[in-house]
Design an enzyme around this catalytic site. Structure first.
Site, short mmCIF file in Angstrom:
data_model
loop_
_atom_site.label_atom_id
_atom_site.label_comp_id
_atom_site.label_asym_id
_atom_site.label_seq_id
_atom_site.Cartn_x
_atom_site.Cartn_y
_atom_site.Cartn_z
N ALA A 1 -116.32 7.59 33.70
CA ALA A 1 -115.88 6.85 33.67
C ALA A 1 -114.79 6.98 35.49
CB ALA A 1 -113.85 6.71 32.59
N CYS B 1 -117.99 13.55 46.20
CA CYS B 1 -118.53 14.61 47.10
C CYS B 1 -118.20 15.26 47.21
CB CYS B 1 -117.50 14.26 48.31
SG CYS B 1 -118.13 13.11 49.19
N CYS C 1 -104.51 7.14 23.69
CA CYS C 1 -105.32 6.24 23.48
C CYS C 1 -107.07 6.77 22.23
CB CYS C 1 -105.82 5.00 24.12
SG CYS C 1 -105.89 5.47 25.88
#
Length: 438
Positions: free
Chosen positions: A36, A76, A88
């Site tokens: 993510a 990078c 969660c």
């Protein structure tokens, strides 16, 4: 007065497009997994929006500044897989075996036999969806407290029915959680009772797990006919159900024999605890369609998990705000990548961000947004639309889709070979392209 809009869904959802990211002056990232984080970094590079990245691990943490074209982007430099996990994800949307292991070790074991973890139940928020979810989680914890008072088979069956049937059904009914992934499938209590009536042994059965070459036939010394020990087998769902009940019964007896105030804490060298954690993690993995691991592998992973520390998170949150203000006030000369550590003489250290890595496949790529119908457009048609001439290589999620020597997918529809909405291309001059499909 701040105006905050919350979204109770995955950051990978199509609604969070490049244009959506372009609507912000800056992005502050504190996501819970590497994939993510990398996705948000890519979208910020494509949108040319500054990104403040952050993360914590135990008593250490860092805040890094990424301004497209001026400083290194998040990709990078290589990044190690993190060992801390947010509540969660662990309790509602696990997507990897480690999430199920943490849930078994740090949540269910503690709720039944240790000190309850309350941080998620006391979180402050005004978002209605989050408030509803927190209320449901609090009800779950209260239900487990009542179940702890039960005895014998009634206790064993009540725990199983709650965590693998009722709770899973509740999560599956929360549509907002499953816009990107398939909802979980409960394991019914009736299935458990059938297995217990079929075979009372808690040892792995002779049944071979689908896709595995390892049979679970044990001998008196704990080894199998093919030389594998019980720990190295990949248990079937039926095995895990039986071992779950047997280990839960032993832990319940141990817990009650210790008297008032007794607790059971995780210890990777305790066979009964490891049986419980392994069986629980694998059953949860079965519910969510996640890979099931051997007891040996689960023990290895459970023993190396680093807990999240609230005070570290608070320090890092403050450091995020400091660097964000510098970006918004155009004080780029004062920006620093900042590191918080429990080692050495200085707990907080910082340095000016480095320039972009000219070999980076993300920030040194050309970005192209392409609106196509993936059900109709072929791979070769997509290449023509992009306008790359000569030899071209097409990659998707780390898989080779097409090149000059592998043209089998050329006439296939994008929907047949592409996962997600992002494709990487490179031409014969080694120029990289990121194609964002919509």
């Amino acid at each position: 007065m701040a105006n905050i809009t919350t979204y109770y869904t995955s950051i990978f959802a199509p609604e969070f497009s490049v244009s959506w990211f372009q609507s912000f002056s800056i992005v502050l990232n504190a996501l819970d997994n590497l994939s993510a984080r990398r996705h948000v970094n890519l979208m910020c590079v494509a949108a040319k929006v500054p990104l403040i990245e952050s993360g914590t691990q135990g008593y250490e943490g860092q805040v890094t500044v990424h301004i497209p074209g001026k400083f290194m982007c998040f990709d990078c430099e290589p990044h190690a897989t993190p060992k801390t996990f947010p509540v969660c994800t662990i309790r509602s949307t696990p997507s990897a075996p480690i999430h199920c292991i943490v849930w078994a070790k740090s949540y269910l074991l503690n709720q039944l036999f240790g000190q309850d973890e309350e941080q998620v139940l006391t979180e402050k928020t005004d978002d209605q969806n989050t408030l509803e979810e927190l209320e449901k989680l609090k009800n779950e914890a209260n239900a487990l407290k009542k179940i702890k008072e039960l005895k014998g088979d009634e206790f064993l069956f009540a725990v199983f029915e709650k965590v693998f049937e009722a709770d899973i059904k509740r999560l599956a009914s929360t549509d907002a959680l499953w816009k990107v992934h398939d909802p979980p499938t409960p394991i019914l209590l009736s299935e458990l009772k059938v297995q217990l009536n079929t075979n009372n042994s808690a040892e792995p059965s002779k049944k071979k797990r689908k896709g595995s070459n390892s049979q679970a036939t044990t001998t008196q010394n704990g080894s199998t006919g093919n030389g594998l020990s019980r720990d190295h087998l990949t248990w079937t769902k039926e095995d895990s159900m039986k071992i779950f009940v047997e280990s839960l019964k032993k832990l319940k007896d141990r817990y009650e024999s210790g008297g008032e105030g007794n607790t059971i804490e995780f210890e990777k060298d305790d066979d009964e605890i490891m049986d419980f954690v392994a069986a629980t993690a694998n059953l949860r993995a079965e519910c969510f369609g996640i890979e099931v691991l051997s007891r040996f592998k689960i023990k290895e992973m459970a023993g190396s998990i680093i807990p999240a520390i609230a005070t570290t998170n608070a320090v890092i949150a403050g450091m995020i705000v400091v660097q964000a203000l510098k970006v918004l006030l155009d004080q780029q000369d004062a920006l620093k990548n900042t590191y918080y550590t429990s080692h050495g003489n200085k707990s907080i250290q910082g340095y000016y961000p480095h320039e972009p890595n000219d070999k980076c496949a993300i920030c040194q790529s050309k970005y192209i947004s392409l609106k196509v119908d993936k059900e109709k457009c072929t791979v070769e048609e997509m290449i023509k639309l992009v306008g790359i001439e000569g030899d071209v290589e097409v990659m998707n999620e780390g898989r080779l889709i097409y090149d000059c020597e592998y043209t089998e997918n050329g006439e296939k529809k994008l929907s047949e070979v592409i996962t997600g909405d992002r494709v990487m291309m490179s031409d014969e001059d080694s120029q990289n392209y990121v194609i964002l499909l919509s």
